[in-house]
Structures are given as C-alpha cells and as structure tokens.
Design an enzyme around this catalytic site. Structure first.
Site, short mmCIF file in Angstrom:
data_model
loop_
_atom_site.label_atom_id
_atom_site.label_comp_id
_atom_site.label_asym_id
_atom_site.label_seq_id
_atom_site.Cartn_x
_atom_site.Cartn_y
_atom_site.Cartn_z
N ARG A 1 -6.95 2.86 3.91
CA ARG A 1 -6.77 1.42 3.73
C ARG A 1 -7.51 0.96 2.48
O ARG A 1 -8.70 1.25 2.32
CB ARG A 1 -7.28 0.66 4.96
CG ARG A 1 -7.30 -0.85 4.83
CD ARG A 1 -5.88 -1.44 4.84
NE ARG A 1 -5.92 -2.88 4.62
CZ ARG A 1 -5.93 -3.77 5.60
NH1 ARG A 1 -5.93 -3.39 6.86
NH2 ARG A 1 -5.96 -5.05 5.31
N ASP B 1 -3.21 -0.99 9.48
CA ASP B 1 -3.75 -2.32 9.70
C ASP B 1 -3.94 -2.45 11.21
O ASP B 1 -2.98 -2.33 11.97
CB ASP B 1 -2.77 -3.38 9.18
CG ASP B 1 -3.31 -4.79 9.27
OD1 ASP B 1 -4.55 -4.97 9.22
OD2 ASP B 1 -2.50 -5.72 9.38
N ASP C 1 -5.74 -4.99 14.00
CA ASP C 1 -6.40 -6.28 14.22
C ASP C 1 -6.62 -6.54 15.69
O ASP C 1 -5.77 -6.22 16.53
CB ASP C 1 -5.53 -7.42 13.67
CG ASP C 1 -5.36 -7.36 12.17
OD1 ASP C 1 -6.36 -7.12 11.48
OD2 ASP C 1 -4.23 -7.58 11.70
N ARG D 1 0.19 -1.13 3.19
CA ARG D 1 -1.02 -0.56 3.79
C ARG D 1 -0.70 0.62 4.68
O ARG D 1 0.31 0.65 5.35
CB ARG D 1 -1.82 -1.60 4.56
CG ARG D 1 -1.04 -2.42 5.52
CD ARG D 1 -1.81 -3.61 6.00
NE ARG D 1 -1.99 -4.54 4.91
CZ ARG D 1 -2.40 -5.78 5.03
NH1 ARG D 1 -2.71 -6.26 6.20
NH2 ARG D 1 -2.54 -6.58 4.00
#
Length: 160
Positions: free
Chosen positions: A79, A92, A94, A89
């Site tokens: 990343r 990712d 989250d 990317r």
C-alpha cells in the site's frame, strides 16, 4: 471483546491481495465471517475496477490499535501512502463498524465509516449481518440496503 466489521478492497491484483489479507486476519483474529466478493467501478478516481468484501471478527484491540494493525497489514502488502488518497491500491482495509461505537481519530479512523453509503461497503456487510443496526440512525443493514438505489452503483459477484 468487540465485534468489528471491516471493508476490504483492492484493484491491483485483487485476488492475490485479498486472499493474503484474509489469511492474515484469520491468523491474528481467528474465525471470520466473510461476505461474497463484489466487483465495482472505482469511486473518486478513474482506475481499474475494485473487488470488495466485508469481514466480521471479534477483537480485544482498541479501535486505534486495530487501525494501526490494519495499516501495517496494508503497508506489508505494498500500500502506497505517497500518492493521492483516491488512487489504485493493492489493499485497502477499513474499520466500518466497531460494536456501536461512534468515533474519529488519527489514521483516517472514522467509525461508522462514511463509505457505508456506497454499495461496495453496504451490500457485503448486509450479506453477513442483515440485522446489524447502524449506531447513528438505528436502521438495520437490511433496511439500508433495501432503500439503496442499487442500479446507481452496480455490483458483480466475483470469486476469490
């Protein structure tokens, strides 16, 4: 232990990086609930399609410590943080929901995650937790998805 819901996505060798991420999450947190994976158009920039999925897990880490662990996972998998925020990317990951917590913090920690308004986050979480309630508006994920204009953000099921 807290129940946490994560959104995982990639548009650079997504099958490879999402599998690596799932293996790392299992290794650290044990059993995972994993949604189907979905292909969708990039949001916020012109780029290759993303493959996204959701995972739920139990953790004893604080939101800040979990966020740091997830950033380290992203970093180990290429990343880049020296490019615009909305860019291609490899990985990712989250925190979307953490129990019924509502908070913000360093490292783009934002719970509940604002991207929950997008199909690529809402649909996978609905798949694994339809009765889960949004900590701000009290609506279930199933209710939110039922009202979502799905044609506005098409999703295609993908195999990992």
């Amino acid at each position: 232990m807290a129940r946490v819901y994560l959104s995982l996505g990639s548009n650079v060798e997504p099958v490879r990086y999402l599998r690596v991420a799932l293996d790392a999450l299992r290794g650290r947190f044990g059993a995972l609930d994993i949604s189907p994976a979905y292909r969708s158009a990039a949001v916020g920039f012109d780029g290759a399609d993303f493959i996204n999925l959701a995972v739920s897990l139990d953790t004893d880490l604080s939101p800040e410590a979990l966020n740091d662990w997830l950033h380290a996972l992203e970093d180990r998998n290429g990343r880049r943080r020296d490019v615009p925020r909305y860019a291609d990317r490899t990985l990712d990951v989250d925190i979307v929901l953490y129990d019924d917590l509502v908070t913000q913090g360093p490292g783009h920690l934002d719970i509940p995650r604002k991207e929950l308004k997008h199909a690529f986050v809402l649909k996978p979480i609905t798949d694994i937790a339809p009765q889960l309630r949004h900590p701000v508006n009290g609506r279930t994920m199933a209710e939110l998805w039922a009202e979502f204009p799905a044609e506005s953000e098409p999703l295609v099921v993908e195999s990992l």
